[in-house]
Design a protein around this motif. Structure first.
Motif, PDB file in Angstrom:
ATOM      1  N   THR A   1      46.206  53.919  32.476  1.00  0.00           N
ATOM      2  CA  THR A   1      45.741  55.175  31.870  1.00  0.00           C
ATOM      3  C   THR A   1      45.031  56.039  32.905  1.00  0.00           C
ATOM      4  OG1 THR A   1      45.559  54.114  29.711  1.00  0.00           O
ATOM      5  CG2 THR A   1      44.319  56.154  30.011  1.00  0.00           C
TER       6      THR A   1
ATOM      7  N   ASP B   1      50.773  57.348  26.282  1.00  0.00           N
ATOM      8  CA  ASP B   1      49.965  56.216  26.722  1.00  0.00           C
ATOM      9  C   ASP B   1      50.104  55.065  25.718  1.00  0.00           C
ATOM     10  OD1 ASP B   1      48.188  55.000  28.499  1.00  0.00           O
ATOM     11  OD2 ASP B   1      46.394  55.816  27.547  1.00  0.00           O
ATOM     12  N   GLU B   2      49.995  53.851  26.230  1.00  0.00           N
ATOM     13  CA  GLU B   2      49.885  52.654  25.369  1.00  0.00           C
ATOM     14  C   GLU B   2      51.102  52.356  24.505  1.00  0.00           C
ATOM     15  OE1 GLU B   2      46.204  52.794  23.192  1.00  0.00           O
ATOM     16  OE2 GLU B   2      45.020  52.608  25.020  1.00  0.00           O
TER      17      GLU B   2
END
Ligand code: ADP
Ligand code: MG
Length: 189
Positions: free
Chosen positions: A53, A107-108
């Motif tokens: 991140t 993200d993620e």
């Protein structure tokens, strides 16, 4: 509209001595934003706390500073937004609108498994940007496990195919930076 980063992290703050095996030159090159001009993608893979991140944010902040429109959200947030537009019959409008952003950060990917419907929405997002505009994607799961994340090996394979055709895929390794001062030794990942 603000890009809504989870935390402000710059490439300058990134400690390459902690991130063993990561090529400083490669990150510096991504920082030049050539990949955005080339409509290419960047994928950061690796266990929690390895800086995925941070690096995605650092590059995205560079892009903002260079005057590009950028949006940053987690995969779960993207799917929620797309589902709202889909329910309102405006998914294609939204994908066309997003195509005007030269960079989106997802993200993620992988922490939360997707329902079938969500997997299809996610596929459409990736597909709509293929060879048109850039994505930065981060995931704690190697590609071999994306079938589990998306509940469908075929959809996952088609998505990975488009995502990595023109992309730098960067595997981060090692211990979590979050735990580096906790003297826990190696933790299982
Ligand atoms: P991930 O997204 O891979 O789980 P993060 O990028 O959120 O990990 O990193 C976790 C925390 O550790 C953040 O505060 C981040 O800024 C910091 N961090 C991780 N790797 C590094 C590094 N190599 N140099 C400096 N800070 C780092
Ligand atoms: Mg993260």
């Amino acid at each position: 509209r603000a890009a809504r980063f989870p935390a402000r992290k710059s490439l300058e703050e990134f400690d390459f001595t902690h991130a063993r095996g990561l090529k400083r030159d490669l990150i510096a090159h991504l920082g030049t934003l050539d990949f955005i001009a080339g409509k290419q993608n960047v994928v950061f893979l690796g266990p929690p706390g390895t800086g995925k991140t941070h690096l995605a944010t650092g590059i995205a902040i560079r892009a903002c500073q260079a005057g590009h429109r950028v949006q940053f959200a987690t995969a779960a947030q993207w799917v929620d937004r797309l589902a709202e537009h889909h329910a309102a019959g405006r998914l294609q409008d939204e994908l066309r609108r997003l195509a005007r952003y030269p960079l989106l950060v997802i993200d993620e990917v992988g922490y939360i498994p997707f329902e079938h419907e969500a997997a299809n929405l996610f596929f459409q997002l990736v597909s709509s940007r293929y060879e048109r505009a850039s994505l930065i994607v981060t995931s704690n799961k190697e590609f071999g496990r994306w079938g589990e994340v998306f509940g469908d090996d075929t959809v996952a394979a088609a998505m990975i195919d488009r995502l990595v055709h023109h992309a730098d895929v960067i595997a981060l390794k090692g211990d979590s930076y979050r735990l580096k001062n906790h003297n826990l030794g190696r933790i299982p990942t």
